[in-house]
Design an enzyme around this catalytic site. Sequence first.
Site, short mmCIF file in Angstrom:
data_model
loop_
_atom_site.label_atom_id
_atom_site.label_comp_id
_atom_site.label_asym_id
_atom_site.label_seq_id
_atom_site.Cartn_x
_atom_site.Cartn_y
_atom_site.Cartn_z
N SER A 169 77.96 36.35 8.93
CA SER A 169 77.85 37.75 8.54
C SER A 169 77.04 37.89 7.26
O SER A 169 75.93 37.35 7.16
CB SER A 169 79.26 38.34 8.41
OG SER A 169 79.25 39.74 8.26
N ASP A 175 77.84 41.61 19.51
CA ASP A 175 78.05 41.72 18.06
C ASP A 175 77.02 42.69 17.48
O ASP A 175 75.81 42.47 17.62
CB ASP A 175 77.91 40.33 17.44
CG ASP A 175 78.09 40.32 15.93
OD1 ASP A 175 78.35 41.38 15.33
OD2 ASP A 175 77.97 39.22 15.34
#
Length: 298
Positions: free
Chosen positions: A161, A224
């Site tokens: 991330s 995602d």
Amino acid sequence: MGQGQSSGGAASSGAVTGAVTGTMMNNFHTFIQYTSAAYCNSDPTQMSTKIVCGSNACPEIQSHDTHIVTTLEGTERESGGYIALDNTAQRIVVSFHGSRDVEDWITDVKAGLVDSDLCQGCKVHDGFQDNWNDISQTVMAVVTGLHSVHPQYRITTTGHSLGAALATLSAAHLRQAMPGVPVDAYLYGSPRVGNPEFADFVNAQSSRTEGQGSNTYRVTHYDDPVPRLPGHLLGYAHIDTEYWLAPGGATKIDYTPADVKVCSGTYNKNCNSGTEFGKIDTQAHGYYLQKVSACKHS
């Protein structure tokens, strides 16, 4: 599939299957464990201690002779991690965890680009640059110092991330400061970090041959949404090449090399970026071959 292929910013070649080797897949599993360990091994009190993870988050790493040389934390406390020496695998690892609150980060992501000193025309996300500025002196000093003592150890940056954005910046700066020294990057669920000039600069640092030179692996999962941010239309481009854990659902973790689709170029809609916004799944962001933040302290 070669590493570091520059696309000029808009390649759209089809996704390739069968390009991921067993060694690549094993490394994807290994470095997600180093990355997961950052969620529970980034406290300053853990310096000089062995890496230990709860919830079976890093069993391979935990079995190694691995200790934390220093921890890393930006002033905004949104990112953090550690630099570790793995004497078993002969690795110097710089690892970053992601944002503490992913959904808030997704909805509040800033899109401003600021100049980077990496190359003429290079611009990077202003928030990522601020986080890098907080830790850059520590990363550069510690890694170069460890390399001088252990020149045979391979250097790797990894992150999830927001942590993947910092791992990207770390790899780029280390490669520039240590020409000829291989620095690999394993990036899981990374947002776009900078503009096309920045992406092309990082791509040019990466080797086209697995295991030789500096390799870059940007791994995405299912639907995602984070790898789709900040938007391409806002002037951002991705690092090449993408390895998409495509089939299954948001929590699927048991992937084989044949399951992974590979897309080249800095903007390719044949992998994760091609998923419809109506079908994106924030839960997929937390599962990359395992539950990434399993050991995170509540």
